[in-house]
Design a protein around this motif. Structure first.
Motif, PDB file in Angstrom:
ATOM      1  N   ASP A 194      38.133  41.932 -12.775  1.00  0.00           N
ATOM      2  CA  ASP A 194      39.338  41.134 -12.518  1.00  0.00           C
ATOM      3  C   ASP A 194      40.372  41.908 -11.715  1.00  0.00           C
ATOM      4  OD1 ASP A 194      38.628  38.776 -13.696  1.00  0.00           O
ATOM      5  OD2 ASP A 194      39.482  39.281 -15.629  1.00  0.00           O
ATOM      6  N   TRP A 195      40.614  43.132 -12.137  1.00  0.00           N
ATOM      7  CA  TRP A 195      41.637  43.910 -11.455  1.00  0.00           C
ATOM      8  C   TRP A 195      41.222  44.228 -10.023  1.00  0.00           C
ATOM      9  CZ3 TRP A 195      46.184  43.494 -13.057  1.00  0.00           C
ATOM     10  CH2 TRP A 195      46.511  43.511 -14.410  1.00  0.00           C
ATOM     11  N   LEU A 196      39.953  44.356  -9.783  1.00  0.00           N
ATOM     12  CA  LEU A 196      39.481  44.712  -8.446  1.00  0.00           C
ATOM     13  C   LEU A 196      39.679  43.565  -7.467  1.00  0.00           C
ATOM     14  CD1 LEU A 196      38.104  46.801  -6.660  1.00  0.00           C
ATOM     15  CD2 LEU A 196      35.921  45.913  -7.433  1.00  0.00           C
ATOM     16  N   HIS A 197      39.308  42.365  -7.866  1.00  0.00           N
ATOM     17  CA  HIS A 197      39.399  41.263  -6.913  1.00  0.00           C
ATOM     18  C   HIS A 197      40.545  40.308  -7.172  1.00  0.00           C
ATOM     19  CE1 HIS A 197      37.848  38.329  -9.744  1.00  0.00           C
ATOM     20  NE2 HIS A 197      36.831  39.119 -10.006  1.00  0.00           N
ATOM     21  N   GLY A 198      41.210  40.416  -8.291  1.00  0.00           N
ATOM     22  CA  GLY A 198      42.285  39.492  -8.636  1.00  0.00           C
ATOM     23  C   GLY A 198      43.335  39.296  -7.557  1.00  0.00           C
ATOM     24  N   PRO A 199      43.841  40.378  -6.951  1.00  0.00           N
ATOM     25  CA  PRO A 199      44.869  40.197  -5.915  1.00  0.00           C
ATOM     26  C   PRO A 199      44.357  39.517  -4.646  1.00  0.00           C
ATOM     27  CG  PRO A 199      44.891  42.446  -6.769  1.00  0.00           C
ATOM     28  CD  PRO A 199      43.661  41.777  -7.313  1.00  0.00           C
ATOM     29  N   TYR A 200      43.056  39.380  -4.505  1.00  0.00           N
ATOM     30  CA  TYR A 200      42.500  38.853  -3.263  1.00  0.00           C
ATOM     31  C   TYR A 200      42.005  37.410  -3.366  1.00  0.00           C
ATOM     32  CZ  TYR A 200      43.061  43.573  -1.742  1.00  0.00           C
ATOM     33  OH  TYR A 200      43.616  44.779  -1.422  1.00  0.00           O
ATOM     34  N   VAL A 201      42.117  36.803  -4.520  1.00  0.00           N
ATOM     35  CA  VAL A 201      41.638  35.427  -4.685  1.00  0.00           C
ATOM     36  C   VAL A 201      42.415  34.486  -3.765  1.00  0.00           C
ATOM     37  CG1 VAL A 201      41.354  33.512  -6.304  1.00  0.00           C
ATOM     38  CG2 VAL A 201      40.847  35.832  -7.038  1.00  0.00           C
ATOM     39  N   TYR A 202      43.720  34.544  -3.819  1.00  0.00           N
ATOM     40  CA  TYR A 202      44.558  33.676  -2.987  1.00  0.00           C
ATOM     41  C   TYR A 202      44.293  33.946  -1.510  1.00  0.00           C
ATOM     42  CZ  TYR A 202      48.725  31.390  -1.149  1.00  0.00           C
ATOM     43  OH  TYR A 202      49.573  30.577  -0.453  1.00  0.00           O
ATOM     44  N   TYR A 203      44.227  35.212  -1.138  1.00  0.00           N
ATOM     45  CA  TYR A 203      43.967  35.587   0.257  1.00  0.00           C
ATOM     46  C   TYR A 203      42.615  35.051   0.724  1.00  0.00           C
ATOM     47  CZ  TYR A 203      43.210  38.711   4.284  1.00  0.00           C
ATOM     48  OH  TYR A 203      42.936  39.218   5.523  1.00  0.00           O
ATOM     49  N   LEU A 204      41.606  35.178  -0.115  1.00  0.00           N
ATOM     50  CA  LEU A 204      40.278  34.685   0.237  1.00  0.00           C
ATOM     51  C   LEU A 204      40.297  33.172   0.447  1.00  0.00           C
ATOM     52  CD1 LEU A 204      37.181  35.218   0.535  1.00  0.00           C
ATOM     53  CD2 LEU A 204      37.029  34.628  -1.890  1.00  0.00           C
ATOM     54  N   TYR A 205      40.901  32.438  -0.481  1.00  0.00           N
ATOM     55  CA  TYR A 205      40.959  30.986  -0.350  1.00  0.00           C
ATOM     56  C   TYR A 205      41.726  30.580   0.902  1.00  0.00           C
ATOM     57  CZ  TYR A 205      39.309  30.659  -5.219  1.00  0.00           C
ATOM     58  OH  TYR A 205      38.581  30.751  -6.379  1.00  0.00           O
ATOM     59  N   PHE A 219      42.072  26.630   2.789  1.00  0.00           N
ATOM     60  CA  PHE A 219      42.559  25.765   1.720  1.00  0.00           C
ATOM     61  C   PHE A 219      44.074  25.852   1.615  1.00  0.00           C
ATOM     62  CE2 PHE A 219      38.204  26.737   0.145  1.00  0.00           C
ATOM     63  CZ  PHE A 219      37.706  25.459   0.283  1.00  0.00           C
ATOM     64  N   GLY A 220      44.678  24.756   1.190  1.00  0.00           N
ATOM     65  CA  GLY A 220      46.121  24.693   1.020  1.00  0.00           C
ATOM     66  C   GLY A 220      46.518  24.808  -0.441  1.00  0.00           C
ATOM     67  N   LYS A 221      47.816  24.616  -0.688  1.00  0.00           N
ATOM     68  CA  LYS A 221      48.359  24.766  -2.035  1.00  0.00           C
ATOM     69  C   LYS A 221      47.700  23.835  -3.042  1.00  0.00           C
ATOM     70  CE  LYS A 221      52.932  26.453  -0.827  1.00  0.00           C
ATOM     71  NZ  LYS A 221      54.373  26.195  -0.906  1.00  0.00           N
ATOM     72  N   GLY A 222      47.386  22.623  -2.617  1.00  0.00           N
ATOM     73  CA  GLY A 222      46.752  21.668  -3.535  1.00  0.00           C
ATOM     74  C   GLY A 222      45.411  22.146  -4.028  1.00  0.00           C
ATOM     75  N   PRO A 278      36.038  42.843  -2.326  1.00  0.00           N
ATOM     76  CA  PRO A 278      36.299  43.207  -3.720  1.00  0.00           C
ATOM     77  C   PRO A 278      35.431  42.438  -4.723  1.00  0.00           C
ATOM     78  CG  PRO A 278      38.358  42.905  -2.546  1.00  0.00           C
ATOM     79  CD  PRO A 278      37.261  42.423  -1.639  1.00  0.00           C
ATOM     80  N   PHE A 279      35.036  41.222  -4.381  1.00  0.00           N
ATOM     81  CA  PHE A 279      34.178  40.443  -5.270  1.00  0.00           C
ATOM     82  C   PHE A 279      32.781  41.059  -5.341  1.00  0.00           C
ATOM     83  CE2 PHE A 279      37.521  37.641  -3.900  1.00  0.00           C
ATOM     84  CZ  PHE A 279      37.891  36.999  -5.072  1.00  0.00           C
ATOM     85  N   TYR A 280      32.295  41.539  -4.203  1.00  0.00           N
ATOM     86  CA  TYR A 280      30.988  42.214  -4.203  1.00  0.00           C
ATOM     87  C   TYR A 280      31.060  43.544  -4.936  1.00  0.00           C
ATOM     88  CZ  TYR A 280      29.238  38.694  -1.014  1.00  0.00           C
ATOM     89  OH  TYR A 280      28.844  37.511  -0.462  1.00  0.00           O
ATOM     90  N   ALA A 281      32.158  44.269  -4.748  1.00  0.00           N
ATOM     91  CA  ALA A 281      32.330  45.529  -5.473  1.00  0.00           C
ATOM     92  C   ALA A 281      32.397  45.278  -6.976  1.00  0.00           C
ATOM     93  CB  ALA A 281      33.590  46.251  -4.981  1.00  0.00           C
ATOM     94  N   ALA A 282      33.104  44.218  -7.379  1.00  0.00           N
ATOM     95  CA  ALA A 282      33.183  43.862  -8.799  1.00  0.00           C
ATOM     96  C   ALA A 282      31.795  43.556  -9.340  1.00  0.00           C
ATOM     97  CB  ALA A 282      34.118  42.676  -8.998  1.00  0.00           C
ATOM     98  N   SER A 283      30.977  42.863  -8.545  1.00  0.00           N
ATOM     99  CA  SER A 283      29.605  42.558  -8.964  1.00  0.00           C
ATOM    100  C   SER A 283      28.808  43.837  -9.197  1.00  0.00           C
ATOM    101  CB  SER A 283      28.899  41.706  -7.905  1.00  0.00           C
ATOM    102  OG  SER A 283      29.508  40.455  -7.799  1.00  0.00           O
ATOM    103  N   CYS A 284      29.003  44.825  -8.327  1.00  0.00           N
ATOM    104  CA  CYS A 284      28.301  46.112  -8.497  1.00  0.00           C
ATOM    105  C   CYS A 284      28.725  46.793  -9.793  1.00  0.00           C
ATOM    106  CB  CYS A 284      28.565  47.026  -7.308  1.00  0.00           C
ATOM    107  SG  CYS A 284      27.830  46.445  -5.770  1.00  0.00           S
ATOM    108  N   PHE A 285      30.029  46.812 -10.067  1.00  0.00           N
ATOM    109  CA  PHE A 285      30.501  47.431 -11.306  1.00  0.00           C
ATOM    110  C   PHE A 285      30.003  46.670 -12.534  1.00  0.00           C
ATOM    111  CE2 PHE A 285      33.826  49.296  -8.502  1.00  0.00           C
ATOM    112  CZ  PHE A 285      33.548  50.625  -8.776  1.00  0.00           C
ATOM    113  N   LEU A 286      29.957  45.348 -12.439  1.00  0.00           N
ATOM    114  CA  LEU A 286      29.423  44.554 -13.542  1.00  0.00           C
ATOM    115  C   LEU A 286      27.944  44.829 -13.762  1.00  0.00           C
ATOM    116  CD1 LEU A 286      31.305  41.267 -12.730  1.00  0.00           C
ATOM    117  CD2 LEU A 286      31.452  42.477 -14.916  1.00  0.00           C
ATOM    118  N   ALA A 287      27.189  44.984 -12.685  1.00  0.00           N
ATOM    119  CA  ALA A 287      25.762  45.295 -12.810  1.00  0.00           C
ATOM    120  C   ALA A 287      25.556  46.665 -13.453  1.00  0.00           C
ATOM    121  CB  ALA A 287      25.089  45.241 -11.435  1.00  0.00           C
TER     122      ALA A 287
END
Length: 168
Positions: free
Chosen positions: A2-13, A18-21, A124-133
């Motif tokens: 979560d901490w690894l990719h959390g700040p990038y969720v909005y940026y990725l979307y 995608f818009g605010k809705g 960061p999502f791929y890095a999180a996947s590596c740490f989870l694995a």
């Protein structure tokens, strides 16, 4: 993760256009999933086995991270639901002593991946996947299965619901 990719969720979307809705719908679905399923995850882990629950969490969260590579709204929605409803809260000592430090290190690593190495907001999502694995491999190789005390299971759902309400 979560901490690894959390700040990038909005940026990725936002890079997917995608818009605010849509942002709101994706986040509401994720947090709603957490509200609905998160309250019973602890009691299910006690019944099905905590090792099995942790491995299931790792697999499900990795799948959630993989969905972030797709710019399709429906795929991202599935990823939000998968990622949020598996979160198990309440490991208090680990949270107290390590959460802040982990957040800082993960933020620096995420920034390195996205900005310094220019790997894009999905990195960061791929890095999180590596740490989870890696975590799942440690769990599978070193943990023995354990179960909760059946005498406590009656009050566990109520306790988890109250704890969830107090945390939010």
């Amino acid at each position: 993760g979560d901490w690894l990719h959390g700040p990038y969720v909005y940026y990725l979307y936002s890079t997917y256009g995608f818009g605010k809705g849509e942002f709101g719908q994706l986040f509401i679905a994720g947090f709603g999933s957490s509200m609905m399923f998160g309250t019973i995850v602890g009691s299910l882990a006690d019944k099905q086995g905590r090792k099995r629950a942790c491995v299931t969490y790792c697999i499900t969260y990795i799948l959630s991270c993989i969905t972030k590579h797709s710019p399709q709204y429906r795929v991202l929605m599935v990823g939000r639901v998968l990622g949020e409803h598996n979160k198990v809260r309440g490991i208090h000592l680990a949270t107290f002593f390590g959460n802040g430090l982990v957040a800082i290190v993960a933020g620096l690593l995420g920034n390195l991946l996205v900005d310094s190495l220019s790997l894009g907001p999905v990195a960061p999502f791929y890095a999180a996947s590596c740490f989870l694995a890696i975590g799942m491999a440690v769990i599978l190789s070193s943990w023995s299965e354990n179960y909760g005390d059946p005498s406590e299971s009656k009050d566990l759902l109520t306790h988890q619901l109250i704890k969830w309400l107090l945390n939010y």
